[in-house]
Design an enzyme around this catalytic site. Structure first.
Site, PDB file in Angstrom:
ATOM      1  N   SER A   1      36.664  39.592  53.540  1.00 47.32           N
ATOM      2  CA  SER A   1      36.986  39.348  52.128  1.00 47.32           C
ATOM      3  C   SER A   1      36.667  40.642  51.382  1.00 47.32           C
ATOM      4  CB  SER A   1      36.082  38.224  51.609  1.00 47.32           C
ATOM      5  OG  SER A   1      36.054  38.195  50.195  1.00 47.32           O
TER       6      SER A   1
ATOM      7  N   TYR B   1      27.933  33.873  51.190  1.00 46.78           N
ATOM      8  CA  TYR B   1      29.305  34.296  51.477  1.00 46.78           C
ATOM      9  C   TYR B   1      29.379  35.815  51.611  1.00 46.78           C
ATOM     10  CZ  TYR B   1      34.455  34.245  51.004  1.00 46.78           C
ATOM     11  OH  TYR B   1      35.803  34.392  51.216  1.00 46.78           O
TER      12      TYR B   1
HETATM   13  P1  NAD Z   1      40.836  26.907  53.184  1.00 45.63           P
HETATM   14  O1  NAD Z   1      39.710  26.091  52.678  1.00 45.63           O
HETATM   15  O2  NAD Z   1      42.218  26.621  52.715  1.00 45.63           O
HETATM   16  O3  NAD Z   1      40.848  26.908  54.781  1.00 45.63           O
HETATM   17  C1  NAD Z   1      39.672  27.096  55.545  1.00 45.63           C
HETATM   18  C2  NAD Z   1      39.807  26.318  56.842  1.00 45.63           C
HETATM   19  O4  NAD Z   1      38.609  26.557  57.607  1.00 45.63           O
HETATM   20  C3  NAD Z   1      39.902  24.797  56.612  1.00 45.63           C
HETATM   21  O5  NAD Z   1      41.011  24.263  57.324  1.00 45.63           O
HETATM   22  C4  NAD Z   1      38.589  24.283  57.159  1.00 45.63           C
HETATM   23  O6  NAD Z   1      38.675  22.981  57.713  1.00 45.63           O
HETATM   24  C5  NAD Z   1      38.259  25.340  58.220  1.00 45.63           C
HETATM   25  N1  NAD Z   1      36.843  25.320  58.584  1.00 45.63           N
HETATM   26  C6  NAD Z   1      35.774  25.259  57.743  1.00 45.63           C
HETATM   27  N2  NAD Z   1      34.635  25.188  58.455  1.00 45.63           N
HETATM   28  C7  NAD Z   1      34.974  25.208  59.764  1.00 45.63           C
HETATM   29  C8  NAD Z   1      34.245  25.166  60.979  1.00 45.63           C
HETATM   30  N3  NAD Z   1      32.910  25.018  60.986  1.00 45.63           N
HETATM   31  N4  NAD Z   1      34.918  25.249  62.144  1.00 45.63           N
HETATM   32  C9  NAD Z   1      36.277  25.335  62.153  1.00 45.63           C
HETATM   33  N5  NAD Z   1      37.014  25.348  61.032  1.00 45.63           N
HETATM   34  C10 NAD Z   1      36.394  25.297  59.853  1.00 45.63           C
HETATM   35  O7  NAD Z   1      40.427  28.424  52.842  1.00 45.63           O
HETATM   36  P2  NAD Z   1      41.269  29.786  52.796  1.00 45.63           P
HETATM   37  O8  NAD Z   1      41.268  30.245  51.386  1.00 45.63           O
HETATM   38  O9  NAD Z   1      42.539  29.673  53.546  1.00 45.63           O
HETATM   39  O10 NAD Z   1      40.256  30.749  53.573  1.00 45.63           O
HETATM   40  C11 NAD Z   1      40.458  31.200  54.901  1.00 45.63           C
HETATM   41  C12 NAD Z   1      39.581  32.414  55.141  1.00 45.63           C
HETATM   42  O11 NAD Z   1      39.960  33.453  54.242  1.00 45.63           O
HETATM   43  C13 NAD Z   1      38.093  32.156  54.898  1.00 45.63           C
HETATM   44  O12 NAD Z   1      37.317  32.855  55.855  1.00 45.63           O
HETATM   45  C14 NAD Z   1      37.883  32.733  53.514  1.00 45.63           C
HETATM   46  O13 NAD Z   1      36.553  33.123  53.308  1.00 45.63           O
HETATM   47  C15 NAD Z   1      38.819  33.927  53.574  1.00 45.63           C
HETATM   48  N6  NAD Z   1      39.202  34.449  52.260  1.00 45.63           N
HETATM   49  C16 NAD Z   1      39.856  33.670  51.355  1.00 45.63           C
HETATM   50  C17 NAD Z   1      40.205  34.214  50.135  1.00 45.63           C
HETATM   51  C18 NAD Z   1      40.944  33.426  49.106  1.00 45.63           C
HETATM   52  O14 NAD Z   1      41.065  33.909  47.957  1.00 45.63           O
HETATM   53  N7  NAD Z   1      41.459  32.253  49.408  1.00 45.63           N
HETATM   54  C19 NAD Z   1      39.872  35.544  49.830  1.00 45.63           C
HETATM   55  C20 NAD Z   1      39.190  36.303  50.782  1.00 45.63           C
HETATM   56  C21 NAD Z   1      38.859  35.748  51.998  1.00 45.63           C
END
Ligand code: NAD
Length: 264
Positions: free
Chosen positions: A146, A159
């Site tokens: 991130s 985080y």
């Molecule tokens: P999201 O909540 O839509 O998806 C996250 C997925 O991870 C979910 O399907 C959830 O069930 C799964 N998950 C959570 N805990 C778990 C575990 N213990 N084992 C297996 N699966 C698990 O979130 P997103 O926004 O798509 O985020 C995906 C990644 O991108 C994350 O690592 C997040 O930190 C990173 N990210 C997101 C953003 C953003 O703005 N959305 C920005 C930077 C980084």
């Protein structure tokens, strides 16, 4: 959005957190580029939908119900993928979640959860995948960090710590696996339109007593150069590039895709 053309026919990928948001877009993109994909997620019902969508579009997918903190479940996911598809070439460590609280009030079990899922989970999935990539003398590990792997924001200590940790892990890994034809990179996205972020927008609107549009404009987009949320497919395209042979010389990198957020 125009799509990058990369041929991943004959390759197999594991994507964690692939039931939703960015992970789902990554799984769909890799599958539509020809890879067989294991959709790994703790949310099995949503993972099944994600895999069904891939199959409706002509791709190949299996589902693994996995909590990436659990080493036995991670091992089982990797073994099942290799048993079903015969190989493992690409790992995308994407599972993640957010908890917001000041350090002095941060629930200790939530600290363990976030560090466990994002940092230890990334280590475990990588550890069990590497022997298969080494056997094929080719591999791609892509870790979804991130902008919070590069800079901090208040109230996100677990985080930010886990995401910085992912960058350190990725750099170490890149040094260890280069001789095996494997690259390891971290992607550092800014704000992406996913359920995780939609939840944060709703929370902020409630707490600050302003409409969601104003949260996006005043809080989320204020530091960015490009004034819009990123779409999950844009992150998936960067993953696809890193999985291509064109990116064979890119390793140990922490690549920001953040609409200019960290430029200032
Ligand atoms: P999201 O909540 O839509 O998806 C996250 C997925 O991870 C979910 O399907 C959830 O069930 C799964 N998950 C959570 N805990 C778990 C575990 N213990 N084992 C297996 N699966 C698990 O979130 P997103 O926004 O798509 O985020 C995906 C990644 O991108 C994350 O690592 C997040 O930190 C990173 N990210 C997101 C953003 C953003 O703005 N959305 C920005 C930077 C980084």
């Amino acid at each position: 959005m125009s799509r990058l053309h990369v041929d991943l026919q004959g390759k197999t990928a594991v994507v964690t957190g692939a039931a939703s948001g960015i992970g789902r877009a990554i799984a769909e993109t890799l599958a539509s580029s020809g890879a067989a994909v294991c959709v790994g997620d703790v949310n099995e019902a949503a993972a099944r939908e994600s895999a069904a969508q891939i199959e409706r579009e002509g791709g190949r997918a299996i589902v693994s119900r996995v909590d990436v903190r659990d080493r036995a479940q991670v091992r089982a996911m990797i073994e099942e993928t290799v048993r079903r598809f015969g190989r493992l070439d690409i790992l995308v460590n994407n599972a993640g979640l957010q908890v917001i609280a000041p350090v002095w009030e941060f629930p200790e079990e939530k600290w363990d959860l976030l560090v466990g899922v994002m940092l230890t989970g990334t280590f475990l999935c990588t550890k069990y995948s590497l022997p298969h990539m080494m056997a094929g003398r080719w591999g791609r590990v892509v870790n979804i960090s991130s902008i919070h792997g590069l800079v901090a924001s208040p109230f996100k200590s677990a985080y930010v710590s886990a995401k910085h940790g992912i960058v350190g892990f990725t750099r170490t890994l890149a040094l260890e696996v280069a001789d095996h034809g494997i690259t390891a990179n971290a992607i550092c996205p800014g704000w992406v339109r996913t359920p995780l972020v939609e939840g944060q927008i709703a929370d902020q609107a409630r707490v600050q007593r302003i409409p969601p549009d104003e949260v996006i404009e005043k809080i989320i987009l204020a530091p960015a150069a490009i004034k819009r949320l990123l779409e999950p497919g844009e992150i998936a395209s960067l993953v696809l590039y890193l999985c291509s042979d064109a990116a064979a010389g890119v390793t140990g990198a922490a690549l920001a895709i953040d609409a200019g957020w960290t430029a200032r």
